[in-house]
Motif scaffolding. Structure first.
Motif, short mmCIF file in Angstrom:
data_model
loop_
_atom_site.label_atom_id
_atom_site.label_comp_id
_atom_site.label_asym_id
_atom_site.label_seq_id
_atom_site.Cartn_x
_atom_site.Cartn_y
_atom_site.Cartn_z
N ALA A 1 0.83 -1.20 0.00
CA ALA A 1 0.00 0.00 0.00
C ALA A 1 0.87 1.26 0.00
O ALA A 1 0.57 2.24 -0.68
CB ALA A 1 -0.93 -0.01 1.21
N ALA A 2 1.97 1.22 0.77
CA ALA A 2 2.88 2.37 0.84
C ALA A 2 3.56 2.62 -0.50
O ALA A 2 3.85 3.77 -0.87
CB ALA A 2 3.93 2.13 1.92
N LYS A 3 3.80 1.53 -1.26
CA LYS A 3 4.42 1.67 -2.58
C LYS A 3 3.43 2.16 -3.63
O LYS A 3 3.81 2.47 -4.75
CB LYS A 3 5.00 0.33 -3.02
CG LYS A 3 6.22 -0.12 -2.23
CD LYS A 3 6.72 -1.45 -2.77
CE LYS A 3 7.95 -1.94 -2.02
NZ LYS A 3 8.43 -3.25 -2.54
N GLY A 4 2.14 2.19 -3.25
CA GLY A 4 1.12 2.64 -4.19
C GLY A 4 0.56 1.55 -5.07
O GLY A 4 -0.24 1.83 -5.98
N SER A 5 0.97 0.29 -4.83
CA SER A 5 0.48 -0.81 -5.65
C SER A 5 -0.77 -1.47 -5.08
O SER A 5 -1.29 -2.42 -5.66
CB SER A 5 1.59 -1.87 -5.82
OG SER A 5 2.05 -2.32 -4.57
#
Length: 720
Positions: A443-447
């Motif tokens: 989630a932090a990586k935006g995926s």
């Protein structure tokens, strides 16, 4: 039983098996007579009708679009539980119905959804169609015994209040029902109707009643729609998907049969015959009830074949235990079936309760899964408790009586499972924590915490004319790889418009630059006609309402299972620990989805529901043995005694847990090994769930019950 009678029974059973096998082979056949008798297949396997509606209203709100999609989904479930409805662009809705090929017939039946109004005698509108929850045609008899054709109305809470007020003030008056400006019914109010349901009578035929019910159902949509286009679309997967799945089923079935015969000898042979009958009955029932079969459905049936072994394993283990006490084979069989009954019934009834709730509250894939689950449960109980029993008794009657053919339970040292509960709990928490950490990192990586597929998040639909009539296999091997390479994602759905050279490819949501790049690749690498290429955004086929339905259905079914276990075991701590173990399994499988980045689509819901049903059944068998062993203790129950009973029960049922899990795992593994890519994505987390379900039943559920029994509720035992 006399030998002559036993021979007749065996001949009848084997004859029935031969007949069922022939009937099943005809149903599964893809040519000749089989084509007329085949099981309805889903869009992914056989294609169907695609209808696109245009919203008449200007600038429809997102709420009205979502509500209309959900209600349309409910409408088209009458054709197939696997039908899908999704938004295209800002103001269009596409309905895809599998297993049919006549778009005009569907349009004529479904109609053009329009506005529906319930009016007072002066024309004032007191209620609109969106306040009607359902309308169904039916028949009743009047006071003279004459048949009447009626339409049964079910109203929403708001509709019930408005309808009550209108009918109370207009007893004796006629209140018209108007659809698209035309009065379609003019019923008279005979009395005030305040219960939220109503009945419209006076139709001359059942067909008239059905037509009125259809108009009312369609008129209850939030938006007025008109047909924009319709077409017949091809399958999203080729014939390879069906043939490889059937091959996996056949190989897995043979392996399971051989395993049962090697492990249990004569009882295993009886189980193998019963299992063959079970498989044929499942195929016949799917056909007779016209249940639409999709790729996840095939996986579910193959899984049910493995689970059908469970009841037989429970019975055979009991028979061996009785033989070990010195009883005759005949007495052991009778006692074994009797003692196994409670575990089989409790395990299957809890799953039936869950299936009934899913049928009542679920929608789409959830409901389709529940129907398949119900069929599997009922037929597996019949074959285990009736067919296997008669085969075993017949074998005994014709002279196969030596106990060496039936086996003898071995004395096993009681394993101290409860002594390792700290280790088990730590391992489980570590697996669940790894899943949450993985979701957080992604989630932090935006995926995204999970790799949501097109079914859940929607995407971009690109249609092009390639000037060639591609086969499904050619689409999979030629077009899909090019698209996957351009967008850097393998989650792609493709199908063709029958009778044309057009192919539609659905992908994740693409940016404008990605759309341009993809369109150029289709032209340069695949020869698509540039002027024919269209791209548009599409919504998810699993709407937020459908997801909510699934969650509510699971929660309600869990509560119902908890109540049933509480009632049957006279101790809510059994039910509570079983439900916590279920939650454990769901979280672990969720971790597998997150860490391995498996696409979360329609199969995700089916996977989770399968694991829940499997895990509950496994846990109930162990709890049943604990209940039985506790009933034998006449001394005061102490913490030490409870631990001894729990460990003994786990040890006694360990071979059953391992054998059942192994046979089920074999079926799913063959599916993973031989299936197409999309079905492997379903089989992989399912295998993890099967292992986790067996682990939680042995290492988590009973340990939780022991802790709750020591410290919670009435008669808790606290060691001093």
């Amino acid at each position: 039983m006399k030998k002559s009678k036993a021979i007749v029974i065996l001949i009848v059973i084997l004859g029935a098996l031969a007949g069922l096998a022939y009937y099943a082979s005809i149903i599964l056949s893809s040519t000749g007579i089989g084509e007329e008798m085949s099981i309805p297949l889903g869009l992914d396997l056989s294609g169907g009708v695609s209808i696109t509606y245009q919203v008449v209203d200007d600038n429809p709100s997102a709420e009205d679009m979502s509500d209309t999609i959900y209600k349309l989904q409910k409408r088209v479930e009458g054709y197939s539980t696997e039908a899908s409805v999704y938004q295209v662009g800002d103001d269009r809705i596409t309905v895809e119905i599998p297993g049919v090929s006549d778009a005009n017939a569907i349009l004529e039946d479904l109609g053009n959804p329009g506005s529906l109004e319930f009016q007072l005698p002066d024309g004032t509108v007191y209620m609109t169609g969106d306040q009607v929850a359902d309308a169904q045609a039916g028949t009743t008899t009047d006071s003279y015994g004459n048949k009447q054709y009626v339409v049964q109305l079910k109203l929403t809470d708001d509709g019930a209040k408005l309808f009550a007020d209108a009918t109370t003030d207009n007893v004796g008056n006629y209140l018209p029902i108007v659809y698209d400006g035309e009065t379609i019914s003019y019923p008279q109010v005979k009395e005030a109707i305040t219960g939220g349901t109503a009945q419209i009578s006076g139709m001359k035929t059942y067909e008239d009643a059905e037509t009125l019910a259809t108009q009312i159902r369609i008129g209850s949509l939030s938006l007025k729609l008109q047909e924009l286009e319709s077409s017949v679309v091809g399958a999203q997967l080729g014939s390879q998907a069906i043939s490889s799945s059937l091959k996996a089923a056949a190989i897995g079935l043979v392996i399971v049969m051989i395993f049962m015969i090697v492990m249990y000898q004569i009882p295993g042979l009886a189980a193998a015959i019963a299992l063959a009958i079970y498989t044929c009955l499942v195929i016949a029932t799917l056909y007779l009830f016209e249940i639409t079969l999709t790729l996840p459905g095939i996986a579910g049936i193959i899984l049910s074949i493995g689970m059908a072994v469970d009841a037989n394993v429970i019975i055979f283990a009991r028979i061996r235990e009785e033989i070990a006490t010195g009883k005759t084979v005949n007495s052991s069989m009778k006692i074994g079936f009797k003692k196994a009954m409670s575990a089989i019934l409790d395990g299957n009834i809890t799953t039936i309760i869950a299936a009934l709730v899913l049928i009542a509250l679920g929608s789409g894939t959830v409901k389709g899964f529940a129907y398949t689950l119900m069929i599997g449960i009922v037929l597996s109980m019949f074959t285990a408790l009736v067919v296997t029993r008669w085969i075993l008794y017949s074998f005994y009657a014709i002279g196969i009586r030596d106990e060496k053919f039936y086996g003898r339970a071995k004395e096993r040292r009681t394993l101290n499972f409860l002594g390792k509960r700290g280790v088990f709990f730590t391992v489980s928490l570590a697996m669940i924590a790894a899943g949450f950490i993985g979701m957080g990192v992604h989630a932090a990586k935006g995926s995204g915490a999970l790799n949501y597929g097109l079914d859940f998040v929607g995407g971009t639909s690109t249609t092009a004319d390639y000037g060639k009539d591609y086969t499904i296999e050619e689409i999979e091997n030629t077009i899909v790889p090019v698209v996957a390479d351009v967008i850097g994602d393998k989650d792609i759905m493709a199908n063709k418009v029958e009778g044309t050279t057009q192919i539609t490819v659905k992908t994740r949501t693409l940016t404008l630059d990605e759309r341009d790049t993809l369109e150029q690749a289709l032209v340069d690498q695949l020869g698509a006609d540039e002027s024919s290429i269209t791209s548009q955004s599409i919504s998810s086929t699993v709407s937020s309402e459908m997801r909510s339905d699934a969650i509510v259905a699971v929660i309600v079914s869990s509560i119902c299972m908890l109540i049933y276990i509480w009632f049957r075991f006279k101790d809510i701590r059994f039910g509570a620990s079983a439900i916590i173990a279920l939650l454990h399994d769901v979280l672990v499988v969720l971790a597998v989805y997150s860490l391995l980045r498996i696409s979360v689509g329609n199969t995700f819901i089916a996977c989770m529901l399968t694991i829940i049903g499997y895990s509950v059944n496994d846990t109930i068998v162990i709890f049943d043995r604990i209940r039985e062993n506790l009933g034998r203790t006449a001394v005061k129950q102490t913490p030490e005694l409870l631990a001894e009973v729990a460990n003994k029960s786990l040890t006694q049922t360990l071979s059953r847990s391992i054998n059942t899990s192994l046979t089920t795992f074999i079926m799913v593994f063959m599916l993973f090994l031989l299936g197409v890519a999309s079905i492997r994505e379903f089989a992989l987390p399912l295998m993890a769930g099967l292992l986790c379900g067996a682990y939680s039943s042995i290492c988590i559920a009973t340990e939780l019950w022991y802790i709750m029994r020591l410290h919670l509720g009435k008669n808790r035992l606290i060691k001093k």
